[in-house]
Design an enzyme around this catalytic site. Structure first.
Site, mmCIF file in Angstrom:
data_model
loop_
_atom_site.group_PDB
_atom_site.id
_atom_site.type_symbol
_atom_site.label_atom_id
_atom_site.label_comp_id
_atom_site.label_asym_id
_atom_site.label_seq_id
_atom_site.Cartn_x
_atom_site.Cartn_y
_atom_site.Cartn_z
ATOM 1 N N SER A 134 0.832 -1.199 0.000
ATOM 2 C CA SER A 134 0.000 0.000 0.000
ATOM 3 C C SER A 134 0.865 1.247 0.000
ATOM 4 O O SER A 134 1.949 1.266 0.555
ATOM 5 C CB SER A 134 -0.910 0.032 1.226
ATOM 6 O OG SER A 134 -1.666 1.243 1.185
ATOM 7 N N LYS A 188 -3.978 -6.843 3.818
ATOM 8 C CA LYS A 188 -4.085 -5.712 2.877
ATOM 9 C C LYS A 188 -5.550 -5.428 2.540
ATOM 10 O O LYS A 188 -5.964 -4.273 2.420
ATOM 11 C CB LYS A 188 -3.302 -6.017 1.589
ATOM 12 C CG LYS A 188 -3.496 -4.969 0.483
ATOM 13 C CD LYS A 188 -2.880 -3.628 0.852
ATOM 14 C CE LYS A 188 -3.428 -2.424 0.112
ATOM 15 N NZ LYS A 188 -3.358 -2.389 -1.311
ATOM 16 N N HIS A 191 -6.910 -3.568 5.363
ATOM 17 C CA HIS A 191 -6.363 -2.195 5.261
ATOM 18 C C HIS A 191 -7.249 -1.367 4.332
ATOM 19 O O HIS A 191 -7.639 -0.238 4.646
ATOM 20 C CB HIS A 191 -4.923 -2.247 4.731
ATOM 21 C CG HIS A 191 -4.395 -0.940 4.230
ATOM 22 N ND1 HIS A 191 -4.786 -0.373 3.028
ATOM 23 C CD2 HIS A 191 -3.537 -0.055 4.783
ATOM 24 C CE1 HIS A 191 -4.188 0.784 2.870
ATOM 25 N NE2 HIS A 191 -3.423 1.012 3.910
ATOM 26 N N ASN A 192 -7.591 -1.934 3.192
ATOM 27 C CA ASN A 192 -8.414 -1.199 2.229
ATOM 28 C C ASN A 192 -9.830 -0.986 2.765
ATOM 29 O O ASN A 192 -10.433 0.058 2.518
ATOM 30 C CB ASN A 192 -8.463 -1.936 0.889
ATOM 31 C CG ASN A 192 -7.185 -1.728 0.088
ATOM 32 O OD1 ASN A 192 -6.162 -1.356 0.639
ATOM 33 N ND2 ASN A 192 -7.240 -1.971 -1.196
ATOM 34 N N GLU A 195 -9.616 1.821 4.919
ATOM 35 C CA GLU A 195 -9.447 2.986 4.022
ATOM 36 C C GLU A 195 -10.821 3.486 3.538
ATOM 37 O O GLU A 195 -11.094 4.695 3.547
ATOM 38 C CB GLU A 195 -8.568 2.536 2.852
ATOM 39 C CG GLU A 195 -8.285 3.528 1.754
ATOM 40 C CD GLU A 195 -7.460 2.865 0.629
ATOM 41 O OE1 GLU A 195 -6.361 2.346 0.902
ATOM 42 O OE2 GLU A 195 -7.927 2.850 -0.532
HETATM 43 N N1 LIG Z 1 -2.813 1.748 -8.206
HETATM 44 C C1 LIG Z 1 -2.710 1.672 -6.890
HETATM 45 O O1 LIG Z 1 -2.744 2.671 -6.147
HETATM 46 C C2 LIG Z 1 -2.510 0.341 -6.246
HETATM 47 C C3 LIG Z 1 -2.602 -0.843 -6.975
HETATM 48 N N2 LIG Z 1 -2.363 -2.043 -6.377
HETATM 49 C C4 LIG Z 1 -2.421 -3.287 -7.130
HETATM 50 O O2 LIG Z 1 -1.177 -3.439 -7.834
HETATM 51 C C5 LIG Z 1 -1.391 -4.080 -9.095
HETATM 52 C C6 LIG Z 1 -0.886 -3.164 -10.207
HETATM 53 O O3 LIG Z 1 -1.616 -1.954 -10.128
HETATM 54 P P1 LIG Z 1 -1.389 -0.769 -11.186
HETATM 55 O O4 LIG Z 1 0.065 -0.486 -11.280
HETATM 56 O O5 LIG Z 1 -2.319 0.310 -10.788
HETATM 57 O O6 LIG Z 1 -1.781 -1.412 -12.575
HETATM 58 P P2 LIG Z 1 -3.186 -1.969 -13.145
HETATM 59 O O7 LIG Z 1 -3.940 -2.641 -12.070
HETATM 60 O O8 LIG Z 1 -3.818 -0.897 -13.907
HETATM 61 O O9 LIG Z 1 -2.647 -3.107 -14.145
HETATM 62 C C7 LIG Z 1 -1.926 -2.778 -15.293
HETATM 63 C C8 LIG Z 1 -0.779 -3.736 -15.480
HETATM 64 O O10 LIG Z 1 -1.252 -5.085 -15.588
HETATM 65 C C9 LIG Z 1 -0.744 -5.634 -16.812
HETATM 66 N N3 LIG Z 1 -1.653 -6.645 -17.311
HETATM 67 C C10 LIG Z 1 -3.005 -6.567 -17.412
HETATM 68 N N4 LIG Z 1 -3.488 -7.715 -17.928
HETATM 69 C C11 LIG Z 1 -2.433 -8.539 -18.139
HETATM 70 C C12 LIG Z 1 -2.295 -9.861 -18.618
HETATM 71 N N5 LIG Z 1 -3.355 -10.593 -18.990
HETATM 72 N N6 LIG Z 1 -1.046 -10.379 -18.705
HETATM 73 C C13 LIG Z 1 0.021 -9.657 -18.323
HETATM 74 N N7 LIG Z 1 -0.033 -8.410 -17.853
HETATM 75 C C14 LIG Z 1 -1.259 -7.859 -17.750
HETATM 76 C C15 LIG Z 1 -0.660 -4.434 -17.709
HETATM 77 O O11 LIG Z 1 0.148 -4.710 -18.821
HETATM 78 P P3 LIG Z 1 -0.022 -3.834 -20.180
HETATM 79 O O12 LIG Z 1 0.762 -2.586 -19.947
HETATM 80 O O13 LIG Z 1 0.528 -4.700 -21.219
HETATM 81 O O14 LIG Z 1 -1.489 -3.556 -20.341
HETATM 82 C C16 LIG Z 1 -0.022 -3.430 -16.765
HETATM 83 O O15 LIG Z 1 1.331 -3.658 -16.548
HETATM 84 C C17 LIG Z 1 -2.897 -4.354 -9.183
HETATM 85 O O16 LIG Z 1 -3.134 -5.664 -8.741
HETATM 86 C C18 LIG Z 1 -3.503 -3.349 -8.205
HETATM 87 O O17 LIG Z 1 -4.713 -3.779 -7.670
HETATM 88 C C19 LIG Z 1 -1.975 -2.123 -5.068
HETATM 89 C C20 LIG Z 1 -1.863 -0.990 -4.316
HETATM 90 C C21 LIG Z 1 -2.164 0.324 -4.812
HETATM 91 O O1 LIG Z 2 -4.939 -0.607 -2.637
HETATM 92 C C1 LIG Z 2 -5.052 0.595 -2.697
HETATM 93 C C2 LIG Z 2 -4.420 1.487 -1.690
HETATM 94 O O2 LIG Z 2 -4.040 0.817 -0.571
HETATM 95 C C3 LIG Z 2 -5.874 1.213 -3.791
HETATM 96 O O3 LIG Z 2 -5.727 2.574 -3.799
HETATM 97 C C4 LIG Z 2 -7.277 0.739 -3.628
HETATM 98 O O4 LIG Z 2 -7.402 -0.437 -4.411
HETATM 99 C C5 LIG Z 2 -8.324 1.687 -4.133
HETATM 100 O O5 LIG Z 2 -9.527 0.977 -4.056
HETATM 101 P P1 LIG Z 2 -10.880 1.466 -4.687
HETATM 102 O O6 LIG Z 2 -10.585 1.755 -6.151
HETATM 103 O O7 LIG Z 2 -11.809 0.331 -4.501
HETATM 104 O O8 LIG Z 2 -11.255 2.719 -3.943
#
Ligand SMILES: NC(=O)C1=CN([C@@H]2O[C@H](COP(=O)(O)OP(=O)(O)OC[C@H]3O[C@@H](n4cnc5c(N)ncnc54)[C@H](OP(=O)(O)O)[C@@H]3O)[C@@H](O)[C@H]2O)C=CC1
Ligand SMILES: O=C(CO)[C@H](O)[C@H](O)COP(=O)(O)O
Length: 480
Positions: A134, A188, A191-192, A195
């Site tokens: 997070s 986690k 945590h969310n 949140e």
């Molecule tokens: N954003 C946030 O604040 C937070 C996110 N997370 C978690 O971290 C992870 C990454 O989040 P985030 O960086 O936001 O990215 P996204 O959740 O938007 O995912 C995009 C990434 O996933 C890849 N992807 C999607 N489908 C596939 C597939 N079938 N095979 C291989 N790669 C694939 C994409 O590749 P391509 O570029 O080729 O499309 C890209 O690298 C997620 O699980 C999310 O829930 C956790 C904490 C906070």
């Molecule tokens: O993991 C997170 C932070 O800790 C993401 O920000 C969270 O997934 C956001 O959730 P939502 O889109 O459901 O508000």
């Protein structure tokens, strides 16, 4: 792409969107040569061309190249979309790795998926570390809070790396081995959930400051800035002041007025509530937050109900002291929400045999993550001194805090109801508090009703066993 760098990277990251890209940079900045891969290679190229000077990056065009470029035992972090995408990447990686190698999933996976994946990969001799991360974009780069699950053996290998890239508070890393298999992703998820509850309470407080106290968004930003100096000090309060103080550059209106009032959700809050229901451990503050988001998005229902009457009596003069009361109400309701989250982790830990250290969990949430807050220090202390504590609100310090807040909290909930301003989080937090402290609950009547219509039986206060009253007969009681 990686032929000349074979076997040189300490760790690999696949999935270089917001989180994975910044996590890879964080690793590189901390001196780890990091192999980087993304399904769409343009992201890999962009990362290396824009940030290649921050450390050693080893770009890989395919997962096979990524695996080839890693030192043994190999450690690969997956940061892709949760669900099917994660399964697809794991399947491909598992075919490329060897026994003893480690796959770490840092996405927001459901803990049940993590349990399934960990068991399947263990059969193949691979370690699987389901890890909550997070901190959003900035945390991933500068130091997130990291919640790894998986085996002790895997943590022994990958833990030092994670601890190095995590946020630090008082010299301690915001990373601890949470427990086996799905424990990290469960923590986690909660945590969310917290949140969600925290943001809902903040949003209700903003609404009351606007609708009842008549303050403008910029003035409310100042209120939150002041609140952030005291017990409420936290990341979410801090950024609330930023968002409320922001003006839309196009219209000059407060930013909050140009954003549609429909809160979206990706699912972790809903998962938390669903799991709480399964565990039978109540998290009403989190549930209210999930439902409040859903109701905000129920546009058609809101339209057809928009002309329903509100309070018929005009709201009286706003009490002086309303803002202070609201600060107390927000604080009390936040404590209730954190109490619910910790209780739920404790229940799951017992159910799955994880032995989660609640004090350690509070400690790693003190920095890096979205719910970081000053009072997490106190929560850590409460569980350190009494690991068996059944509810945070029963801790001496928090009992004293909440007893200081509760009278103001009641006034605020009453004012919200009288003014017709919805405050489901603040109200449900107070009901949770009052339910916990009640010497006698009306659940006795519920039991009587269940027995009346369905012969479901009840227990008595004066002797053991289950009983049934012959409601449609002579109303005598039978033991069952
Ligand atoms: N954003 C946030 O604040 C937070 C996110 N997370 C978690 O971290 C992870 C990454 O989040 P985030 O960086 O936001 O990215 P996204 O959740 O938007 O995912 C995009 C990434 O996933 C890849 N992807 C999607 N489908 C596939 C597939 N079938 N095979 C291989 N790669 C694939 C994409 O590749 P391509 O570029 O080729 O499309 C890209 O690298 C997620 O699980 C999310 O829930 C956790 C904490 C906070
Ligand atoms: O993991 C997170 C932070 O800790 C993401 O920000 C969270 O997934 C956001 O959730 P939502 O889109 O459901 O508000």
């Amino acid at each position: 792409m990686a032929d000349d760098t074979r076997g040189t990277a300490a760790i690999g990251v696949t999935g270089l969107a917001t989180m994975g890209g910044n996590l890879a940079r964080n690793l590189a900045r901390n001196g780890y040569p990091v192999a980087v891969h993304n399904r769409t290679s343009a992201r890999t190229e962009a990362l290396v061309s824009e940030h290649g000077d921050e450390g050693v990056f080893v770009p890989a065009g395919t997962l096979a190249e990524l695996v080839d470029s890693l030192q043994r035992p190999r450690q690969v972090i997956i940061m892709v979309k949760a669900g099917g995408a994660t399964d697809a990447v794991i399947d491909e990686l598992a075919g490329l790795l060897e026994p003893g190698d480690i796959i770490l999933d840092g996405g927001n996976a459901h803990f049940a998926d993590t349990r399934r994946r960990e068991a399947a990969l263990r059969e193949r001799g691979l370690h699987f570390v389901g890890t909550g991360i997070s901190g959003g974009e900035e945390g991933a780069l500068l130091g997130p809070s990291i919640m790894p699950g998986g085996s002790v053996e895997a943590y022994r290998q990958v833990g030092p790396v994670l601890e190095n890239i995590a946020a630090e508070v008082d010299g301690a890393p915001c990373c601890v081995h949470v427990g086996p298999d799905g424990a990290g992703h469960f923590v986690k998820m909660v945590h969310n959930g917290i949140e969600y509850a925290d943001m809902q309470l903040i949003a209700e407080s903003y609404d009351l400051l606007r609708a009842v106290a008549g303050l403008a968004p910029a003035e409310i930003a100042e209120v939150f800035r002041t609140w952030n100096q005291g017990d409420l000090e936290s990341y979410l309060i801090e950024i609330t002041a930023e968002v409320l103080g922001h003006t839309d550059p196009e219209t000059g209106a407060p930013f909050v007025d140009v954003v549609a009032d429909r809160a979206e959700q990706k699912g972790t809050g809903r998962w938390t509530v669903r799991e709480a229901l399964e565990l039978g451990d109540p998290v009403p503050g989190i549930a209210e937050a999930v439902f409040a988001r859903a109701l905000s998005g129920a546009v058609r229902q809101r339209e057809v109900c928009a002309s329903l009457p509100g309070p018929t009596e005009p709201p009286g003069e706003v009490r002086s002291g309303f803002v202070d009361d609201l600060r107390e109400a927000l604080y009390g309701a936040k404590l209730a929400a954190y109490a619910q989250g910790f209780s739920m982790i404790s229940a799951a830990s017992e159910q799955y045999g994880w032995n989660v250290d609640l004090a350690g969990t509070a400690r790693i949430w003190r920095g890096g993550c979205i719910i970081r807050a000053r009072f997490l220090d106190r929560i850590a202390e409460a569980y350190r001194t009494r690991p068996e504590l059944l509810n945070l609100l029963a801790d001496d310090y928090f009992a004293e805090q909440v007893s200081r807040s509760q009278q103001a909290w009641r006034r605020v909930v009453g004012t919200a109801a009288a003014a017709g301003v919805p405050a489901p989080g603040l109200s449900s937090g107070l009901a949770y508090y009052d339910t916990l402290r009640a010497s006698r609950l009306p659940a006795a009547l519920v039991q009587g009703l269940r027995d009346y219509f369905g012969a479901h039986t009840y227990q008595r206060v004066d002797r053991d066993g289950y009983f049934h009253t012959l409601w449609s007969g002579d109303r005598s009681e039978t033991a069952s």
